[in-house]
Motif scaffolding. Sequence first.
Motif, mmCIF file in Angstrom:
data_model
loop_
_atom_site.group_PDB
_atom_site.id
_atom_site.type_symbol
_atom_site.label_atom_id
_atom_site.label_comp_id
_atom_site.label_asym_id
_atom_site.label_seq_id
_atom_site.Cartn_x
_atom_site.Cartn_y
_atom_site.Cartn_z
ATOM 1 N N ALA A 184 5.306 7.159 39.962
ATOM 2 C CA ALA A 184 5.489 8.579 40.287
ATOM 3 C C ALA A 184 6.474 8.758 41.440
ATOM 4 O O ALA A 184 7.315 9.659 41.409
ATOM 5 N N VAL A 185 6.404 7.898 42.443
ATOM 6 C CA VAL A 185 7.340 7.976 43.578
ATOM 7 C C VAL A 185 8.756 7.689 43.090
ATOM 8 O O VAL A 185 9.705 8.395 43.446
ATOM 9 N N ILE A 186 8.915 6.664 42.256
ATOM 10 C CA ILE A 186 10.234 6.315 41.726
ATOM 11 C C ILE A 186 10.783 7.463 40.884
ATOM 12 O O ILE A 186 11.938 7.876 41.052
ATOM 13 N N ALA A 187 9.980 7.988 39.976
ATOM 14 C CA ALA A 187 10.420 9.091 39.116
ATOM 15 C C ALA A 187 10.789 10.319 39.939
ATOM 16 O O ALA A 187 11.777 11.001 39.644
ATOM 17 N N SER A 188 10.019 10.584 40.984
ATOM 18 C CA SER A 188 10.296 11.720 41.852
ATOM 19 C C SER A 188 11.633 11.560 42.584
ATOM 20 O O SER A 188 12.265 12.537 42.947
ATOM 21 N N SER A 189 12.062 10.298 42.775
ATOM 22 C CA SER A 189 13.335 10.043 43.451
ATOM 23 C C SER A 189 14.526 10.221 42.502
ATOM 24 O O SER A 189 15.666 10.164 42.933
ATOM 25 N N GLY A 190 14.242 10.403 41.188
ATOM 26 C CA GLY A 190 15.306 10.601 40.218
ATOM 27 C C GLY A 190 15.710 9.350 39.470
ATOM 28 O O GLY A 190 16.613 9.382 38.636
ATOM 29 N N PHE A 191 15.047 8.242 39.743
ATOM 30 C CA PHE A 191 15.332 7.007 39.028
ATOM 31 C C PHE A 191 14.270 6.783 37.963
ATOM 32 O O PHE A 191 13.260 7.467 37.922
ATOM 33 N N ALA A 192 14.508 5.798 37.099
ATOM 34 C CA ALA A 192 13.592 5.542 35.997
ATOM 35 C C ALA A 192 12.772 4.282 36.262
ATOM 36 O O ALA A 192 13.328 3.193 36.343
#
Length: 157
Positions: A6-14
């Motif tokens: 969720a943190v990674i996705a929130s940063s715009g990465f996959a």
Amino acid sequence: MSYVSAVIASSGFAPNTIAKDYGVDLEVRRIGKYGSKRVDLGVMLEFQLKASINWEAKDSYVIFDLEADAYNRLVFRRDNASTPCILILCCLPKEESSWLNVCEEELVIRKCCYYHFIDGKETKNSSSIRIKIPRIQLLTPKSIHELIERIFGGALS
């Protein structure tokens, strides 16, 4: 793993979960745009995830006893791989009932995750090695961007 994803996705990465356990649990992939299509530009960094109630916040550090084998595999990985692998420690509260709270208004996951680069030599210890993670290394969408910038700047390899 869901917390970190969720943190990674929130940063715009996959975020991408790794199916086989060779010491890497999750990878961050860079996605570009080619016209109206998305294109996978490759793995930028990888994570070894650990979750524990056995940690201690002391001064400006989180103290954690990492299994010696896991530590040594991260050292080996650091010295032999082309993609950085970062240890992520999810610090859970001692009381399991406080890890997660779900209601109509929100989903709350307690406590937080820290990232750490293994920088020492292999340990001769048979069970564990104590590591100190600076508390400023909190895993956030902003810190993911900073890590990616360091990779592209050549500071991580």
